[in-house]
Design a protein around this motif. Structure first.
Motif, PDB file in Angstrom:
ATOM      1  N   ILE A  66      -2.731  13.521  -4.189  1.00 16.84           N
ATOM      2  CA  ILE A  66      -2.401  12.448  -3.247  1.00 16.84           C
ATOM      3  C   ILE A  66      -3.580  12.229  -2.297  1.00 16.84           C
ATOM      4  CG2 ILE A  66      -0.753  11.826  -1.410  1.00 16.84           C
ATOM      5  CD1 ILE A  66       0.468  12.222  -4.245  1.00 16.84           C
ATOM      6  N   ASN A  67      -3.867  10.980  -1.925  1.00 21.29           N
ATOM      7  CA  ASN A  67      -4.913  10.737  -0.928  1.00 21.29           C
ATOM      8  C   ASN A  67      -4.434   9.771   0.158  1.00 21.29           C
ATOM      9  OD1 ASN A  67      -5.342   8.050  -1.870  1.00 21.29           O
ATOM     10  ND2 ASN A  67      -6.568   8.873  -3.554  1.00 21.29           N
ATOM     11  N   LYS A  68      -5.278   9.540   1.181  1.00 16.27           N
ATOM     12  CA  LYS A  68      -4.795   8.806   2.362  1.00 16.27           C
ATOM     13  C   LYS A  68      -4.490   7.331   2.074  1.00 16.27           C
ATOM     14  CE  LYS A  68      -8.830   7.261   4.956  1.00 16.27           C
ATOM     15  NZ  LYS A  68     -10.089   7.354   4.368  1.00 16.27           N
ATOM     16  N   HIS A  69      -5.309   6.691   1.256  1.00  9.35           N
ATOM     17  CA  HIS A  69      -5.014   5.286   0.919  1.00  9.35           C
ATOM     18  C   HIS A  69      -3.679   5.193   0.194  1.00  9.35           C
ATOM     19  CE1 HIS A  69      -8.640   3.598   2.350  1.00  9.35           C
ATOM     20  NE2 HIS A  69      -9.422   4.217   1.503  1.00  9.35           N
ATOM     21  N   PHE A  70      -3.447   6.155  -0.683  1.00  3.39           N
ATOM     22  CA  PHE A  70      -2.177   6.143  -1.419  1.00  3.39           C
ATOM     23  C   PHE A  70      -1.009   6.246  -0.450  1.00  3.39           C
ATOM     24  CE2 PHE A  70       1.407   8.617  -2.955  1.00  3.39           C
ATOM     25  CZ  PHE A  70       1.896   7.729  -3.897  1.00  3.39           C
ATOM     26  N   LEU A  71      -1.085   7.210   0.467  1.00  2.00           N
ATOM     27  CA  LEU A  71       0.048   7.419   1.389  1.00  2.00           C
ATOM     28  C   LEU A  71       0.327   6.177   2.215  1.00  2.00           C
ATOM     29  CD1 LEU A  71      -0.418  11.070   2.646  1.00  2.00           C
ATOM     30  CD2 LEU A  71       1.432  10.141   1.233  1.00  2.00           C
ATOM     31  N   LYS A  72      -0.750   5.521   2.642  1.00  2.06           N
ATOM     32  CA  LYS A  72      -0.594   4.311   3.455  1.00  2.06           C
ATOM     33  C   LYS A  72       0.125   3.213   2.648  1.00  2.06           C
ATOM     34  CE  LYS A  72      -3.051   1.328   6.548  1.00  2.06           C
ATOM     35  NZ  LYS A  72      -4.202   0.739   7.088  1.00  2.06           N
ATOM     36  N   LEU A  73      -0.320   3.027   1.419  1.00  8.49           N
ATOM     37  CA  LEU A  73       0.289   1.988   0.572  1.00  8.49           C
ATOM     38  C   LEU A  73       1.712   2.363   0.164  1.00  8.49           C
ATOM     39  CD1 LEU A  73      -2.832   1.247  -1.633  1.00  8.49           C
ATOM     40  CD2 LEU A  73      -1.700  -0.420  -0.154  1.00  8.49           C
ATOM     41  N   TYR A  74       1.902   3.619  -0.156  1.00 12.11           N
ATOM     42  CA  TYR A  74       3.226   4.092  -0.594  1.00 12.11           C
ATOM     43  C   TYR A  74       4.269   3.804   0.492  1.00 12.11           C
ATOM     44  CZ  TYR A  74       6.947   7.381  -1.830  1.00 12.11           C
ATOM     45  OH  TYR A  74       8.173   7.937  -2.130  1.00 12.11           O
ATOM     46  N   ARG A  75       3.898   4.099   1.743  1.00 13.82           N
ATOM     47  CA  ARG A  75       4.859   3.913   2.845  1.00 13.82           C
ATOM     48  C   ARG A  75       5.266   2.453   2.985  1.00 13.82           C
ATOM     49  NH1 ARG A  75       1.480   7.415   6.182  1.00 13.82           N
ATOM     50  NH2 ARG A  75       2.126   9.493   5.550  1.00 13.82           N
ATOM     51  N   LYS A  76       4.335   1.542   2.745  1.00 15.12           N
ATOM     52  CA  LYS A  76       4.666   0.129   2.943  1.00 15.12           C
ATOM     53  C   LYS A  76       5.239  -0.531   1.690  1.00 15.12           C
ATOM     54  CE  LYS A  76       2.935  -4.168   4.843  1.00 15.12           C
ATOM     55  NZ  LYS A  76       3.949  -4.475   5.827  1.00 15.12           N
ATOM     56  N   TYR A  77       4.703  -0.230   0.544  1.00 19.31           N
ATOM     57  CA  TYR A  77       5.028  -1.047  -0.644  1.00 19.31           C
ATOM     58  C   TYR A  77       5.868  -0.359  -1.728  1.00 19.31           C
ATOM     59  CZ  TYR A  77       1.744  -4.452   1.195  1.00 19.31           C
ATOM     60  OH  TYR A  77       1.117  -5.374   1.982  1.00 19.31           O
ATOM     61  N   SER A  78       6.144   0.936  -1.566  1.00 19.42           N
ATOM     62  CA  SER A  78       6.944   1.603  -2.607  1.00 19.42           C
ATOM     63  C   SER A  78       8.284   2.027  -2.023  1.00 19.42           C
ATOM     64  CB  SER A  78       6.195   2.821  -3.141  1.00 19.42           C
ATOM     65  OG  SER A  78       5.051   2.390  -3.840  1.00 19.42           O
ATOM     66  N   PRO A  79       9.378   1.944  -2.785  1.00 22.90           N
ATOM     67  CA  PRO A  79       9.419   1.413  -4.132  1.00 22.90           C
ATOM     68  C   PRO A  79       9.143  -0.091  -4.169  1.00 22.90           C
ATOM     69  CG  PRO A  79      11.615   2.157  -3.423  1.00 22.90           C
ATOM     70  CD  PRO A  79      10.690   2.426  -2.307  1.00 22.90           C
ATOM     71  N   GLY A  80       8.442  -0.526  -5.226  1.00 27.15           N
ATOM     72  CA  GLY A  80       8.100  -1.935  -5.338  1.00 27.15           C
ATOM     73  C   GLY A  80       7.074  -2.192  -6.419  1.00 27.15           C
ATOM     74  N   PRO A  81       6.610  -3.469  -6.512  1.00 28.71           N
ATOM     75  CA  PRO A  81       5.791  -3.888  -7.660  1.00 28.71           C
ATOM     76  C   PRO A  81       4.304  -3.546  -7.550  1.00 28.71           C
ATOM     77  CG  PRO A  81       6.247  -5.760  -6.275  1.00 28.71           C
ATOM     78  CD  PRO A  81       6.965  -4.605  -5.647  1.00 28.71           C
ATOM     79  N   ILE A  82       3.997  -2.276  -7.300  1.00 28.53           N
ATOM     80  CA  ILE A  82       2.592  -1.848  -7.246  1.00 28.53           C
ATOM     81  C   ILE A  82       2.440  -0.506  -7.965  1.00 28.53           C
ATOM     82  CG2 ILE A  82       2.956  -0.866  -4.913  1.00 28.53           C
ATOM     83  CD1 ILE A  82      -0.056  -1.534  -4.383  1.00 28.53           C
TER      84      ILE A  82
END
Ligand code: AMP
Ligand code: MG
Length: 310
Positions: free
Chosen positions: A72-88
Protein backbone atom coordinates in the motif's frame (compact mmCIF):
# COMPACT_ATOMS: atom_id res chain seq x y z
CA UNK A 1 -33.49 -7.60 -8.76
CA UNK A 2 -34.08 -11.28 -8.40
CA UNK A 3 -31.11 -12.03 -6.20
CA UNK A 4 -31.62 -13.33 -2.77
CA UNK A 5 -29.33 -14.96 -0.31
CA UNK A 6 -29.82 -18.36 -1.86
CA UNK A 7 -28.35 -17.14 -5.17
CA UNK A 8 -25.34 -15.76 -3.35
CA UNK A 9 -24.97 -19.11 -1.59
CA UNK A 10 -25.12 -20.84 -4.96
CA UNK A 11 -22.43 -18.49 -6.29
CA UNK A 12 -20.19 -19.33 -3.34
CA UNK A 13 -20.70 -23.03 -3.99
CA UNK A 14 -19.64 -22.71 -7.64
CA UNK A 15 -16.72 -20.43 -6.86
CA UNK A 16 -15.47 -22.83 -4.16
CA UNK A 17 -15.52 -25.55 -6.82
CA UNK A 18 -13.25 -23.39 -9.02
CA UNK A 19 -16.06 -22.53 -11.43
CA UNK A 20 -16.68 -19.12 -13.03
CA UNK A 21 -19.73 -17.02 -12.10
CA UNK A 22 -21.12 -13.91 -13.81
CA UNK A 23 -21.30 -11.00 -11.34
CA UNK A 24 -22.91 -7.55 -11.56
CA UNK A 25 -20.82 -4.47 -10.94
CA UNK A 26 -21.53 -0.77 -11.32
CA UNK A 27 -19.15 -0.57 -14.30
CA UNK A 28 -19.88 -3.70 -16.38
CA UNK A 29 -20.63 -7.34 -15.54
CA UNK A 30 -17.63 -9.48 -14.62
CA UNK A 31 -16.68 -13.11 -15.17
CA UNK A 32 -15.45 -14.06 -11.71
CA UNK A 33 -13.27 -16.84 -10.30
CA UNK A 34 -11.13 -17.45 -7.21
CA UNK A 35 -8.04 -15.27 -7.76
CA UNK A 36 -5.91 -17.59 -5.58
CA UNK A 37 -6.64 -20.63 -7.72
CA UNK A 38 -4.86 -21.44 -10.98
CA UNK A 39 -7.47 -24.08 -11.83
CA UNK A 40 -10.22 -21.46 -11.50
CA UNK A 41 -8.54 -18.50 -13.21
CA UNK A 42 -7.42 -20.50 -16.25
CA UNK A 43 -11.13 -21.02 -16.99
CA UNK A 44 -11.63 -17.25 -17.34
CA UNK A 45 -9.04 -17.09 -20.13
CA UNK A 46 -10.57 -20.09 -21.91
CA UNK A 47 -14.14 -18.82 -21.72
CA UNK A 48 -13.24 -15.30 -22.82
CA UNK A 49 -10.70 -16.50 -25.42
CA UNK A 50 -8.40 -14.02 -23.75
CA UNK A 51 -4.66 -14.10 -24.50
CA UNK A 52 -2.84 -15.24 -21.39
CA UNK A 53 -0.51 -12.28 -21.48
CA UNK A 54 -3.41 -9.99 -20.61
CA UNK A 55 -3.57 -9.83 -16.78
CA UNK A 56 -6.83 -9.74 -14.80
CA UNK A 57 -8.25 -7.18 -12.36
CA UNK A 58 -8.83 -8.61 -8.88
CA UNK A 59 -11.86 -7.52 -6.85
CA UNK A 60 -11.65 -7.07 -3.07
CA UNK A 61 -14.15 -6.32 -0.35
CA UNK A 62 -11.94 -3.82 1.48
CA UNK A 63 -8.47 -2.63 2.41
CA UNK A 64 -7.98 -5.24 5.13
CA UNK A 65 -8.30 -8.00 2.55
CA UNK A 66 -6.08 -6.23 0.04
CA UNK A 67 -3.18 -5.85 2.48
CA UNK A 68 -2.53 -9.58 2.28
CA UNK A 69 -1.60 -9.28 -1.39
CA UNK A 70 -0.38 -5.76 -2.18
CA UNK A 71 2.01 -3.08 -0.97
CA UNK A 72 0.00 0.00 0.00
CA UNK A 73 1.25 3.55 -0.65
CA UNK A 74 0.10 7.10 0.17
CA UNK A 75 -1.48 7.94 -3.19
CA UNK A 76 -3.44 4.72 -3.00
CA UNK A 77 -4.75 5.47 0.49
CA UNK A 78 -5.82 8.95 -0.55
CA UNK A 79 -7.71 7.67 -3.59
CA UNK A 80 -9.15 4.66 -1.78
CA UNK A 81 -10.71 6.87 0.90
CA UNK A 82 -12.47 9.04 -1.66
CA UNK A 83 -13.31 6.77 -4.58
CA UNK A 84 -13.57 3.19 -3.30
CA UNK A 85 -15.77 1.28 -3.44
CA UNK A 86 -16.32 2.58 -6.96
CA UNK A 87 -15.28 2.60 -10.63
CA UNK A 88 -11.50 2.90 -10.23
CA UNK A 89 -8.81 0.19 -10.44
CA UNK A 90 -5.33 0.61 -9.00
CA UNK A 91 -2.10 -1.01 -10.16
CA UNK A 92 -0.01 -1.80 -7.09
CA UNK A 93 3.10 -3.83 -6.25
CA UNK A 94 2.36 -7.42 -5.42
CA UNK A 95 3.65 -8.73 -2.08
CA UNK A 96 6.16 -11.57 -2.33
CA UNK A 97 4.05 -13.86 -0.17
CA UNK A 98 0.79 -13.10 -2.00
CA UNK A 99 -1.36 -16.09 -2.91
CA UNK A 100 -2.59 -14.57 -6.18
CA UNK A 101 -2.36 -17.11 -9.02
CA UNK A 102 0.39 -16.49 -11.58
CA UNK A 103 -2.31 -16.72 -14.29
CA UNK A 104 -3.82 -13.49 -12.98
CA UNK A 105 -0.67 -11.38 -13.21
CA UNK A 106 0.98 -13.07 -16.17
CA UNK A 107 3.92 -13.46 -13.74
CA UNK A 108 4.28 -9.66 -13.41
CA UNK A 109 5.14 -8.15 -10.01
CA UNK A 110 2.14 -5.82 -10.12
CA UNK A 111 -1.57 -6.38 -9.58
CA UNK A 112 -4.65 -4.47 -10.77
CA UNK A 113 -7.20 -4.23 -7.94
CA UNK A 114 -10.69 -2.81 -7.54
CA UNK A 115 -13.39 -2.49 -4.90
CA UNK A 116 -16.73 -2.69 -6.73
CA UNK A 117 -19.65 -0.86 -5.13
CA UNK A 118 -22.52 -3.01 -6.41
CA UNK A 119 -24.27 -4.32 -3.24
CA UNK A 120 -24.72 -7.89 -4.51
CA UNK A 121 -21.07 -8.29 -5.41
CA UNK A 122 -19.98 -6.62 -2.17
CA UNK A 123 -22.14 -9.03 -0.25
CA UNK A 124 -20.55 -11.94 -2.13
CA UNK A 125 -16.98 -10.68 -1.61
CA UNK A 126 -17.60 -10.22 2.10
CA UNK A 127 -18.55 -13.86 2.47
CA UNK A 128 -15.52 -15.28 0.61
CA UNK A 129 -12.07 -15.90 2.02
CA UNK A 130 -10.40 -15.17 -1.33
CA UNK A 131 -10.64 -12.22 -3.75
CA UNK A 132 -12.25 -12.56 -7.18
CA UNK A 133 -10.42 -12.17 -10.46
CA UNK A 134 -13.08 -10.71 -12.72
CA UNK A 135 -12.48 -9.20 -16.14
CA UNK A 136 -15.47 -8.03 -18.13
CA UNK A 137 -17.81 -10.93 -18.97
CA UNK A 138 -17.49 -10.79 -22.75
CA UNK A 139 -15.52 -12.63 -25.41
CA UNK A 140 -12.17 -10.84 -25.77
CA UNK A 141 -12.23 -7.65 -27.92
CA UNK A 142 -16.05 -7.63 -28.15
CA UNK A 143 -18.64 -5.36 -26.47
CA UNK A 144 -18.69 -5.38 -22.66
CA UNK A 145 -21.89 -6.62 -20.93
CA UNK A 146 -24.10 -4.37 -18.81
CA UNK A 147 -26.89 -6.82 -17.91
CA UNK A 148 -27.43 -10.47 -17.04
CA UNK A 149 -28.90 -11.05 -20.51
CA UNK A 150 -25.75 -9.62 -22.16
CA UNK A 151 -23.62 -12.14 -20.26
CA UNK A 152 -25.99 -14.92 -21.32
CA UNK A 153 -25.68 -13.78 -24.93
CA UNK A 154 -21.88 -14.04 -24.63
CA UNK A 155 -21.50 -17.42 -22.90
CA UNK A 156 -24.85 -19.22 -23.11
CA UNK A 157 -24.74 -22.45 -21.16
CA UNK A 158 -20.96 -22.37 -20.79
CA UNK A 159 -21.34 -20.79 -17.35
CA UNK A 160 -23.56 -22.18 -14.60
CA UNK A 161 -24.63 -19.00 -12.85
CA UNK A 162 -24.99 -15.26 -13.46
CA UNK A 163 -26.08 -13.11 -10.53
CA UNK A 164 -28.70 -10.56 -11.60
CA UNK A 165 -27.93 -7.05 -10.44
CA UNK A 166 -29.99 -5.08 -12.96
CA UNK A 167 -28.37 -2.79 -15.54
CA UNK A 168 -24.90 -1.51 -14.61
CA UNK A 169 -25.19 2.06 -13.32
CA UNK A 170 -21.98 3.43 -14.83
CA UNK A 171 -22.06 1.12 -17.86
CA UNK A 172 -18.41 1.66 -18.81
CA UNK A 173 -15.21 0.14 -17.40
CA UNK A 174 -13.27 1.49 -14.44
CA UNK A 175 -10.51 4.06 -14.75
CA UNK A 176 -7.17 2.29 -14.30
CA UNK A 177 -4.47 4.25 -12.49
CA UNK A 178 -0.97 2.91 -11.98
CA UNK A 179 0.51 3.81 -8.59
CA UNK A 180 3.63 1.68 -9.04
CA UNK A 181 5.87 4.63 -9.93
CA UNK A 182 4.63 8.14 -10.67
CA UNK A 183 0.79 7.96 -10.87
CA UNK A 184 -0.46 7.67 -14.43
CA UNK A 185 -3.71 6.67 -16.05
CA UNK A 186 -3.60 3.47 -18.11
CA UNK A 187 -7.26 3.37 -19.08
CA UNK A 188 -9.90 6.10 -19.14
CA UNK A 189 -13.11 5.07 -17.40
CA UNK A 190 -15.76 5.52 -14.72
CA UNK A 191 -14.00 8.41 -12.90
CA UNK A 192 -12.95 11.16 -15.31
CA UNK A 193 -9.25 11.99 -15.50
CA UNK A 194 -9.76 15.68 -14.65
CA UNK A 195 -11.39 14.82 -11.32
CA UNK A 196 -8.48 12.63 -10.29
CA UNK A 197 -5.98 15.22 -11.46
CA UNK A 198 -7.59 17.91 -9.31
CA UNK A 199 -7.93 15.68 -6.31
CA UNK A 200 -4.34 14.39 -6.37
CA UNK A 201 -2.96 17.80 -7.42
CA UNK A 202 -0.66 16.04 -9.85
CA UNK A 203 0.07 16.36 -13.52
CA UNK A 204 -1.80 13.14 -14.19
CA UNK A 205 -1.63 11.92 -17.78
CA UNK A 206 -3.39 9.22 -19.74
CA UNK A 207 -0.44 7.19 -20.92
CA UNK A 208 -1.43 4.29 -23.12
CA UNK A 209 2.27 3.67 -23.83
CA UNK A 210 3.34 3.49 -20.19
CA UNK A 211 6.23 1.28 -19.05
CA UNK A 212 3.62 -0.36 -16.82
CA UNK A 213 2.19 -2.54 -19.50
CA UNK A 214 -1.56 -2.78 -19.81
CA UNK A 215 -1.83 -5.32 -22.58
CA UNK A 216 -5.61 -5.12 -22.67
CA UNK A 217 -5.31 -1.68 -24.23
CA UNK A 218 -4.94 -3.21 -27.66
CA UNK A 219 -6.07 -1.52 -30.82
CA UNK A 220 -9.27 -3.52 -31.20
CA UNK A 221 -11.56 -3.63 -28.19
CA UNK A 222 -15.18 -3.13 -27.16
CA UNK A 223 -16.11 -3.83 -30.75
CA UNK A 224 -19.49 -4.75 -32.26
CA UNK A 225 -17.58 -5.83 -35.40
CA UNK A 226 -19.73 -3.53 -37.51
CA UNK A 227 -18.27 -0.65 -39.57
CA UNK A 228 -18.18 2.50 -37.42
CA UNK A 229 -17.90 6.01 -38.88
CA UNK A 230 -17.03 8.58 -36.23
CA UNK A 231 -17.79 12.34 -36.14
CA UNK A 232 -20.42 12.29 -38.88
CA UNK A 233 -23.05 14.97 -39.52
CA UNK A 234 -25.32 12.79 -41.63
CA UNK A 235 -25.72 9.09 -42.22
CA UNK A 236 -25.66 6.94 -45.32
CA UNK A 237 -28.64 4.93 -46.50
CA UNK A 238 -29.56 2.02 -44.16
CA UNK A 239 -27.01 3.10 -41.59
CA UNK A 240 -27.72 3.30 -37.83
CA UNK A 241 -27.17 6.79 -36.38
CA UNK A 242 -25.89 7.21 -32.81
CA UNK A 243 -26.77 10.60 -31.33
CA UNK A 244 -26.33 12.51 -28.09
CA UNK A 245 -28.73 15.39 -28.75
CA UNK A 246 -32.43 15.15 -29.60
CA UNK A 247 -33.35 15.80 -33.24
CA UNK A 248 -36.67 17.03 -34.55
CA UNK A 249 -36.79 14.30 -37.14
CA UNK A 250 -37.92 10.89 -35.96
CA UNK A 251 -36.38 7.83 -37.57
CA UNK A 252 -36.11 4.21 -36.54
CA UNK A 253 -32.44 4.34 -37.51
CA UNK A 254 -31.76 6.87 -34.72
CA UNK A 255 -30.28 5.63 -31.46
CA UNK A 256 -29.85 8.14 -28.66
CA UNK A 257 -27.08 7.74 -26.09
CA UNK A 258 -28.62 10.79 -24.45
CA UNK A 259 -31.30 13.22 -25.55
CA UNK A 260 -29.88 16.07 -23.48
CA UNK A 261 -26.22 15.97 -24.44
CA UNK A 262 -25.48 14.44 -21.03
CA UNK A 263 -22.14 12.67 -21.46
CA UNK A 264 -22.37 10.56 -18.31
CA UNK A 265 -25.73 9.22 -19.42
CA UNK A 266 -24.31 8.69 -22.92
CA UNK A 267 -21.43 6.60 -21.53
CA UNK A 268 -23.89 4.49 -19.59
CA UNK A 269 -25.90 3.77 -22.73
CA UNK A 270 -22.99 3.13 -25.10
CA UNK A 271 -22.58 -0.67 -24.87
CA UNK A 272 -26.31 -1.26 -24.52
CA UNK A 273 -26.93 0.71 -27.72
CA UNK A 274 -24.16 -1.05 -29.67
CA UNK A 275 -25.69 -4.41 -28.71
CA UNK A 276 -29.18 -3.34 -29.84
CA UNK A 277 -27.81 -2.11 -33.18
CA UNK A 278 -25.95 -5.39 -33.67
CA UNK A 279 -29.08 -7.41 -32.87
CA UNK A 280 -30.98 -5.39 -35.47
CA UNK A 281 -28.35 -6.45 -38.03
CA UNK A 282 -27.22 -3.02 -39.22
CA UNK A 283 -24.09 -3.25 -41.37
CA UNK A 284 -22.78 0.22 -40.61
CA UNK A 285 -23.05 2.84 -37.84
CA UNK A 286 -22.56 6.59 -38.09
CA UNK A 287 -21.83 8.48 -34.86
CA UNK A 288 -22.19 12.20 -34.36
CA UNK A 289 -19.25 14.11 -32.91
CA UNK A 290 -18.94 13.65 -29.16
CA UNK A 291 -17.17 16.43 -27.21
CA UNK A 292 -13.79 15.16 -26.04
CA UNK A 293 -14.11 16.04 -22.35
CA UNK A 294 -15.11 14.17 -19.17
CA UNK A 295 -17.13 11.10 -20.05
CA UNK A 296 -17.01 12.18 -23.71
CA UNK A 297 -13.27 11.43 -23.71
CA UNK A 298 -14.02 7.93 -22.38
CA UNK A 299 -16.69 7.33 -25.05
CA UNK A 300 -14.35 8.50 -27.81
CA UNK A 301 -11.60 6.22 -26.51
CA UNK A 302 -13.96 3.21 -26.64
CA UNK A 303 -15.36 4.14 -30.07
CA UNK A 304 -11.88 4.55 -31.50
CA UNK A 305 -10.95 1.01 -30.42
CA UNK A 306 -14.36 -0.39 -31.39
CA UNK A 307 -13.89 0.92 -34.92
CA UNK A 308 -10.52 -0.80 -35.46
CA UNK A 309 -11.07 -4.34 -36.58
CA UNK A 310 -10.38 -6.58 -39.53
P1 AMP B 1 -11.02 -6.07 -18.27
O1 AMP B 1 -10.70 -7.20 -19.16
O2 AMP B 1 -12.16 -5.29 -18.84
O3 AMP B 1 -11.21 -6.44 -16.86
O4 AMP B 1 -9.80 -5.10 -18.29
C1 AMP B 1 -8.74 -5.28 -17.41
C2 AMP B 1 -7.65 -4.35 -17.80
O5 AMP B 1 -6.72 -4.23 -16.74
C3 AMP B 1 -6.90 -4.85 -19.01
O6 AMP B 1 -6.69 -3.74 -19.85
C4 AMP B 1 -5.60 -5.33 -18.39
O7 AMP B 1 -4.53 -5.31 -19.30
C5 AMP B 1 -5.41 -4.37 -17.25
N1 AMP B 1 -4.54 -4.90 -16.21
C6 AMP B 1 -4.78 -5.95 -15.43
N2 AMP B 1 -3.73 -6.19 -14.61
C7 AMP B 1 -2.80 -5.27 -14.88
C8 AMP B 1 -1.49 -4.98 -14.38
N3 AMP B 1 -0.92 -5.70 -13.42
N4 AMP B 1 -0.82 -3.93 -14.93
C9 AMP B 1 -1.38 -3.20 -15.89
N5 AMP B 1 -2.61 -3.40 -16.41
C10 AMP B 1 -3.31 -4.43 -15.92
MG1 MG C 1 -12.75 -6.06 -20.84
Amino acid sequence: MKNNLSNIKKAIKYLNKNQCVGIPTETVYGLAANAYSSAATIKIFKLKKRPQKNPLIVHYYDLKFLKKDCVINKHFLKLYRKYSPGPISYILKLKKNSLISKNVTNKQKTLAVRFPSHPITRNLLKKLNYPLAAPSANISTKISPVSKQDVKDEFGKKIDLILDGGTSKIGIESTIISLVNKPEILRLGGIPKEKLKKYLRLDLQFNSKSKIKSPGQGKTHYSPYIKLRLNVKAINKNEAFILIKKRKKISKNYFYLSKKNNLKEAAKNLYKTLRIIKKRKFKSIGIEKIPNKGFGEVINDRLQRASCFK
